[in-house]
Structure formats: structure tokens, C-alpha cells
Motif scaffolding. Sequence first.
Motif, mmCIF file in Angstrom:
data_model
loop_
_atom_site.group_PDB
_atom_site.id
_atom_site.type_symbol
_atom_site.label_atom_id
_atom_site.label_comp_id
_atom_site.label_asym_id
_atom_site.label_seq_id
_atom_site.Cartn_x
_atom_site.Cartn_y
_atom_site.Cartn_z
ATOM 1 N N ARG C 137 0.827 -1.200 0.000
ATOM 2 C CA ARG C 137 0.000 0.000 0.000
ATOM 3 C C ARG C 137 0.862 1.250 0.000
ATOM 4 O O ARG C 137 0.627 2.198 -0.752
ATOM 5 N N VAL C 138 1.852 1.234 0.869
ATOM 6 C CA VAL C 138 2.683 2.431 0.982
ATOM 7 C C VAL C 138 3.416 2.702 -0.329
ATOM 8 O O VAL C 138 3.408 3.828 -0.837
ATOM 9 N N VAL C 139 3.990 1.639 -0.901
ATOM 10 C CA VAL C 139 4.769 1.825 -2.129
ATOM 11 C C VAL C 139 3.891 2.310 -3.281
ATOM 12 O O VAL C 139 4.175 3.311 -3.935
ATOM 13 N N SER C 140 2.790 1.598 -3.496
ATOM 14 C CA SER C 140 1.965 1.959 -4.644
ATOM 15 C C SER C 140 1.347 3.335 -4.441
ATOM 16 O O SER C 140 1.231 4.129 -5.372
ATOM 17 N N THR C 141 0.985 3.619 -3.214
ATOM 18 C CA THR C 141 0.341 4.898 -2.962
ATOM 19 C C THR C 141 1.327 6.052 -3.062
ATOM 20 O O THR C 141 0.973 7.139 -3.522
ATOM 21 N N ALA C 142 2.561 5.796 -2.664
ATOM 22 C CA ALA C 142 3.567 6.851 -2.779
ATOM 23 C C ALA C 142 3.710 7.264 -4.246
ATOM 24 O O ALA C 142 3.841 8.440 -4.553
#
Lengths: 541, 303, 341
Positions: C137-142
Motif C-alpha cells: 500500500r505504501v509503495v503503490s500509494t507513494a
Amino acid sequence: MAASCKAPSLPRFILGLAVGGALGSVALFATAPAAAQSREETLLVVVESGTNSLDIHTVGANPASYGVTWNTYDRLITYGTKTLPDGSLSYDHSVLKPELAESWEATEEGIVFHLRKDAKFHDGTPVTAKDVKWSFDRMVTVGGFPTFQMAAGSITKPEQFEAIDDHTFKVKLPVKDKLALPDLGVPVPVVMNSALVKKNATPEDPWGLEWTKRNDAGGGAYKVESWKPGQELVLTRYEEWKSGPLPKLKKVVMREVPSAGNRRALLERGDVDVSFDLPPKDSQELAKGGKVSVVGTPIENSLWFVGMNVKMPPFDNVKVRQAVSYAVPYQPIMDAVVYGRGIPMFGGPEKVTSAAWPQPSPYRTDIAKAKALMAEAGFSDGFTTTLSINQGAAQIAEPLATLLQESLGQIGIKTTINKVPGANWRAAILKKDQPILVDTFSGWLNYPEYYFFWGYHGQNAVFNVMSYQNPAMDKLIDAARLESDKAKYEDDIKSFVSLAFEEMPRVPLFQYYLDIAMRKNVTGYTYWFHRGLDFRPMAKG
Amino acid sequence: MTDTATPAPAPTTAAIAPPLSPAAATLKHIRYVLSENPVTAMSFAGFGIMILLGIFGPLIAPYDPLASDTAAALQPPSGAHWFGTDHLGRDILSRVIVATRLDLTISLAAVILAFVVGSVAGVLAGFHGGVTDRIIGRLVDTIMAFPLFVLAMGIVAALGNTIGNIVLATAVINIPFYVRMARAETNARREAGFVEAARLSGNGTFRILGWHVFPNILPPMMVQVSLNMGYAILNAAGLSFIGLGVRPPTPEWGIMVAEGAGYIVSGEWWIALFPGTVLMLAVFCFNLLGDGLRDIIDPRRRT
Amino acid sequence: MASSVPRMVGRRLLAALPSIVAVVVVTFLLTRALPGDPAAFFAGPAATPEAVEAIRHSLGLDRPLPVQFASYVAGLARGDFGTSLTTGQPVGAEILQRLPASVELTLAGLVLALLIAVPLGVAAATRPGSWIDHGARVVSTAGVSLPVFFTGLLATYVFYYLLGWAPAPMGRLDLFATAPPTVTGFYLIDSLLARDLEAFRSAFAQLVLPALTLGLFAVAPIARMTRASMLGVLSSDFIRTARASGLSSGKVLFAYALRNALLPVVTTMGMVFSFLLGANVLVEKVFAWPGIGSYAIESLIASDYAPVQGFILTMAILYVLLNLLIDVLYGLIDPRVRIDA
């Protein structure tokens, strides 16, 4: 929920994409080694935006086209070159030089030109006076900008032009206009290959404008090798050029790179040779950095200014205009907007003593005095108005307007900044419904009365953005245009400049630099009034 | 936290414990989701901070966000200016803080507008089918057929760059997504058992849509909402980048990034970086929030 | 079902006509509402109001709107999109010449995004709540949380200016490579067809940064939708049944769950592609990419009607075709959904 039907293979579709992508993503990040040899003879130039036409006569040909036609077409005459005090080169408006015409003489009727006999167009056709006649007929007939520009030198009708024989050409003049000859050295009066253009003309388009827009019909020092509008223009040297010494650069590539940051990076890393017309901050820092050479030339007869519409209250009140002139944050603008790439046009002597233009106004930032003037004008509580800027020039205009807005706030003038899209700017100033605005104007022909004729004269031209009309002013400007006695001429100039500084419909801010940054091995850059690049004297080495 | 392949069903504490009021149960569930999912908890916290900044921003900001000081222009971050100063010497920290309210307003307004219009139209289209569906579908198709960012540019360019028009343009280009999603989700549930049951027990169309269909399609819609909050800000930033944003000198994250972008190459990275980071965090928050909301609202996980 | 597809396609194309007509009308009105005055813009410096009127007349802008519209439509019927005033070229030819650049960039971005996003989404869904899930989530959202023009400039600064790994952001080829002979218009393919490895290398190197910038932006929506949809499917009854009947978890995951979960993903991809073509506009501007997006921006800013109209119409037609493709796929994957014309 039961959804396990036999459906064709979407996963396979995605898998296909994935495999394709994986094949493509083998690391290939490195730059290809540049072909070193062609690099030596090629000049790589980056600009923000390029030309939209290869022919300056076409409707809507943009300023970048002036520089292109300058190199691809010849004119009858051109200007000399001089060295400025800082060692850089500039055209010399006082010296006219032969180009296609070897010589010329003034007669009772006008001017007679003798063409050089060895000149040929790019396709090998000899250049004759018939081509000149046809080209000149064209420029005064097609209308729009070319026709306007030539009218400034009293050159308006085909009947004025006559090809006496193959190499003699006559321009008849209705009046002895001192601007006629200089006007033949601007980019507009190009000589075209008339046979070639006529072959490609159509009944709807007898002057072949559609064709020349995209095709080279010239005989200038450079030929158009390829042109991708909006992307790239490639010029190659015309080996048979006779109108001057053969240029040293064999090839010139002009690439359009819209982002200023990218243009700067390209130059700093040595991937390109020249970045032309760059933002002031980049010029200042590149000059300081010393890795590349930066040449800045003050643009002649040019000013950035604050204009106030004298037809719209409260700017019809001279006290309000003077108050604004005292409220302008001059020095912060020089520091944070122009980064010193301009000549201050404020804080000058109380009395006008020079006949130069532009020259500094006597105003300087003085908020107390501005407030006092506002009170005298009956606006001690201030007022609200709209400050317009041209988004096309936002790099300068926007920070400038922001500083101005803040300063005006201190004397009670509350402003909203109205960013007018670049495309609409000319329509907006033509309507003259902007109460106060920030703008710039510069004249090709370097005479004070030329600037005032456009900017202050009661004819209310589009560039008189203040709608300023004053018979006293008109009288002085008109007198200066016709005055031949130098002392009287200078007195006229001093008088209309003093009048302008008293009435202050426009507040001079600074005279801006035209900046170019080059790798150190590039030489021969020359400043031209048309602000295009002249590749002919340039070299790499 | 478990590491099994099965989605861990919430231990049904509610069933064991004495019955709670619905509100208390919801709260308990929220607390459970937050404790189980630290990222969601963080995004909720971030959202809370943004709301606080939006309300109290102008009071907290150390400097006047509009006051220029050209003598102190382009200063790197320091004790006096934590985020540095911009090209006119304005304090970037203050501008970033004060911009929060405007950015939240733009994105919230745009998303609410798009959500309300889009889901109502979508649910109606999906449930009724027939002529309603065709008309709505045609309208949506027409909007969607436009290249959306260019449509937004066109709307702002044609109507003028005011905040209202930026909101309008952003909402218009997002409406189709809500319509399509609401329609698809409703369509798939139109014949579902619970809808049939509701109909048989004598519920009217609007009651069915409002009480039975809508709650069921809400989870995927919320994902869209959270995404759109971020897009709304990014959209405004993109418009600013090409010069169609809010008017200067109003502080707005997108414009600040756009202005600062030009300074990156010359080494003044802080001008774009700080507003860019805050912008990113905000969009980040909204996006993570969407996932978190789904966990909370999803009836399946509430068992 | 397979036999009904061609008929469905025909019906859908017919049904798309009103949308296209609506697009043409709306675009025409929208471009005429733009604040710019091309006549004043092109009258050049020092123009008098009379000169502007003369230009207006020569451009046909003084005629009533319905007349202008009729002549525009008549031109379209002949395949004539008009002439761009800014570049002075026929719009149809320019769009055809620039379209492959945009499509190549967008496809490259989409492929990159899918490569990252689908595995990420599946991984996140199979272990909800785990660090993989949170990390994904963090990676894709970043990726999605940065404005593309900022990412693009930052990438240029780091990879070109500081590190020197990437080539100069100057379009599709470096200065000394020559474009391969046009077959598809995609340089990657054309250069391979011409067996010109140098051009391929150059084209590929130029493509990496813009495609990455664009692709990063598309990771989040695809990963998010994959995850959300996988989660929904994994917790559904038929998966439980499948699991209970002892099918291997790999088979359950890929044969049953992923296929069913892809339904909303396909819808998302359509949205994402359309969105990318839009976001493209800004990436093209940053990387001086000679696609139709940068063409549209410049024209819109210059109030140059013809290219804006041509661009929007082209995109609308592309959109209709793309959408049709998605709906066909949609119908094939989930037979519950029947597409009405």
C-alpha cells in the motif's frame, strides 16, 4: 455467487503484456556515445519554442521565424557589426552593408540598387531583380505584419518597385523618409526564388504562402534541411552563398525544450552548445558559475513598465499615478525578479537632461510620499482594482506583480492579480479595459520618438496600453519625427520625456537583457534588434 | 496480526460480550480496525492533522504567508525558516501550512460534488436499466470520451481560473467514474437475494436503493472517493503547472510545487520539495484512508 | 456467445455515434468560449483594430457560429481537421505523426505499471494486514501521490543531471540517432524491424524515464483495485468451497480468484489508460516528448482551435474503441453482465 465459467484468457493477455515488458526492460540506461565528428561542425541550440513558419510573410509567423528567415534568406542590405564596451558583439544601426545589393544610390525618385551578379538561390537559379520585384510586391500585398513593418519606411505599394534590368532594382519613395533604407535591412524584405514559389502557388493562394510556410525558397547562407514544427529545425550551410564570407558552421540543429530547467541542465552538462533567451536567474547563475559564457545585451528601445489606464478612474487622477510610481518596490524587483539582468530605470535626476531612451525616471520607492499623494488625491482610504499580467511572460510578470501587489497594499490599493493567457493578451490590451497592468514594449527601430509614437501618442495604438492622449505630447512626438536639426530634435525628446515623467501614465521599471548562454568554445554571437540568432558569424573551436 | 493465507475474520467479540448499542459497536469496530492496521491508523492521524491545520493554520503559521522579503530570498532551510524561503523571500513553512485549508476545500468540494451527482445517477441507471440507463450512459460516455485532463483545462480556460471553476472542472471529470462504478455494482446486485427479499417485504424503490443497494456498493465507492480526493489536489496542481491554477499570490501546494520545479536544477530544491512532500503526504493520506474506510465499512468483515 | 460478439461490436459502434457527435459539438462550443482571440494573436505586433478585423475575416472568424460549425463539419467529412495556426501545419497530418509517440509512451507506462501493480495487489490481498500488505500500500500509494510533472523533473535532475545515467530529456531519440523508417510509428518496434540496434537503444533509453514517471502514477489504482477485488473474491463463498474441497492454494488463487478479481481491474485499466493519456500531457511537456498531449496544451494556451478540436476528437474515437475492447473483455470474463447496445 457462482462465477467460475470457462472464460477466455484475460490472465494470458496480461501475461503477454508482462512478458513483453520484461523483454523490453533489459537495462539500457546509458547514453549512446555521441558521434564526435559531426559534433564538431554542428551547433546544437536549445530554445523554449521554435518557429511556426519558414516564411516571415505568412499570417501569424511568430518571432522565432524572424531569426530563421534571417539565416535562410538574403535581403538587399544588412547592418554592420560593432563591439560593445563589454566586448560582446552587436549589430550597428548606423552602418548599412551590402548583402544581395553590391551598391546603391539615392536618386530624386528613391533608391537604386545594383545586385551582385553571382548570387544563386538554393536550387541553383540565379537571383535577378525580377525576384526582388516579385518578393517586394508580395510583402506589401499580403497584409498583416510584413505590410505594417514596411509602411514604417513609407514602402507600401507594388508601384514603388521596378526591375530596371536583371541586376538593377529601383524603389520609388513618395517622401524622403529617413527610415526607408534602414527598413530594408529588417527581416521582412527577403528576396525569394519567385519562379520556384510561383510553380507551387495555387489560384486561391497566388503568393504561394502555404508552400513557403513549409518550404525553403531562399538563397541565404543556410538551407533548411528538415523541419518538424514544434520539435526541431535543422539548417545546413549553403556552399554557394556569395553575399558574405562563407559561414564556419556546417550544420545547425535547433531543438525545442519547453522546460527551462532542462535547457539549463543540457547546457551545463555540455550536451548542447547554446541556450538562447534564457530566464534571468539562470543567466545570472550560469554567468557566476563560469562553466559557460553568458552574454547579455540590453534590448534596445525597450522597457518593462507598469501602465495605468488614464481613462479609468481613479487612474485618471495624476496624483494617484504619481503615488503608484512612488510605491513601486523598484530595488526588490531588480534583485528578486530580474536578478540584475536589466538596467534600472528609476532613481534618475529630477530634471531630464539626456535625450536617450530609455532613461531612468526620477521616481524611487517612497511609501510616505506615496501615501501623502494618495491623501491629496482624496484616496486616503485607498481603493480596490485589478492588476493584469500576461501569462505568456509570467516568468517576469508574475513575481513582479506579486511584489507590486504587496507594495500597493501598503498605500491602501488592494489589487487582485488577473493572469491573462498569452493568446488573449494582445486582444486584452487592444480593448484597453485593464485598469493597471505590467507589460513590456520594445521598438525594432532604435529612436525615442518611435517608442513614444507607439506608446504615448494620441493615435492610441495598441501599445499605448494607458489610452494616454495629450495634444501637447502628440505635438512634441510629431515634431521630433520630422526634425532634422539635431539640437532641436534633442530638445523635443527631452520635452516629451519630461512630460511623460510628470504625467506618469506608465512607470518605467527596467531595460531588460537578451541573454544567451554558450559553451566556451562558441564564438561570434551577435546581438540583433530582431532578437533572433545569426549563425553566419558564429563558430565552434 | 496473523500471517495466514485466509483473511482473518474479526474475532466476534461482540457476540460474546453483552450486546452493545450500534454506535458503540461501530466505534469498537473502528478501534479494532485501527489497531489491526497501523497504516490506516497513521492515515487517520494524518487526516486529523490536516483538518486541524485547515482550521487553525493561519494562527499557527510563524510568518505572514504573503509577506515578501527579497533580501532573504531563496534561503535554504534554517532555524528561522524551517522550510527555507522562496524566490520572493516568503516563508515556505507558513505558506505550506496556510495552503492546507484551500487545498482541502478544493478537493473536498470537488469530490463531494462528483460523488453525490455520480452515485445517484449511477444507482438509478444500474437499478432501473432501460431508458434511464441509456440516457445516463450516453451522457457519461460523452464526458468520458473527452481526454479528461484536457477537458478540465478547457473548462478552466474557458470559464476563467477561479477556485469555483477549478472545483467544477475537477468534479466534472470525476463524475463518470462514480456513475460507472455505482451502475456496475448496482447492476450486479439488482437480482441479488437481499434485494429480492427487500422487494418482497414491500419496500419501495427508493427505500431499496437507499437502505439495501447503496450500503452494499459503498465500499468500492469509498475506495474511489479516497482516490479522487488525491486526484483532485493533483488535478489542481497540474492545472497550476500549465498556468491555469488559482491566482497568485494565494498559497496553494500545487502552485508552490510548480513554481519550485523550475528551481530544482539550480539547486534550490527546498522550494518544490517541501510543498511537494506535504502534497504527497496529503494525497497519500487520502489514498490510504480509502483502504482503511473500506475495512471499516465492509459488511463482510463486520460479520 | 462468441458469435454474438461481432454483432455486439457493430451495434456498439453505431451506438457510440451520438457520443462522438456530442463531443464534436461540445468541443466546438468550448473552444469558441476560450478567452483568446486568435485574430489579435496572429495580427502580430503593432496591429490596429482594423488589421485585427482583417485577419479575423481572413480566418473566417467573423462569420456566425452555425456557419463556422457547418464549414468545420464539412471539413471533417472530407477528413480535413483544419490547419494549426501555431505550427502552420494541417492538423490531421500532425496528429497522425504525433499519435504513435503518445501511444508508445502510454503503453510503455501501462506495461510498467501492470508489471509492478498486479503482483503487488495479489500479494497484498493474500496476506491482508501483513507487512507485505502495508508495504504494498505504501509503495503503490507513494507513486500516485506525486504530481507527474514534479516526479518527471525530479527524475531528470537525479538521473540525468546528477548521476548522468539517463539521456538528456530531448524527445524520442538523442540528437545523433536517426529515426527508423516508419512502419508502426513506434520507434521501439520500427527500429527492430529495420534491425537498427543503435536507434532501438536510443529510443529505449529516451523512453525509460518518461514511461517510469507515467507508470508510477498508474501503479496505485491498479494495485489497489487488484487487492480490493482479490480480497472480495477470496472471502466469497465459492473460494471457500474451492478451498474446502481441497484444491491447491495456487490453483485457487490463480484459476479462480484472480480471474474473477480481474473484472474490476479491467474496468480500472480502461480508466487508467484514459487517465494516463491525460496525465501524458504533462509528462510530454516535461520531457519534450513530441506527442499529441504537448501539442494539445500548446494549442489550448494559444487558443488555436483546430488542433484542440482535432486532439479531442481523436482521443474520443480512441476512447470509444478502447472502451469497446474493455466491454468485450468484461463480457467474456463475467457472463453475468450482458452488454446492451
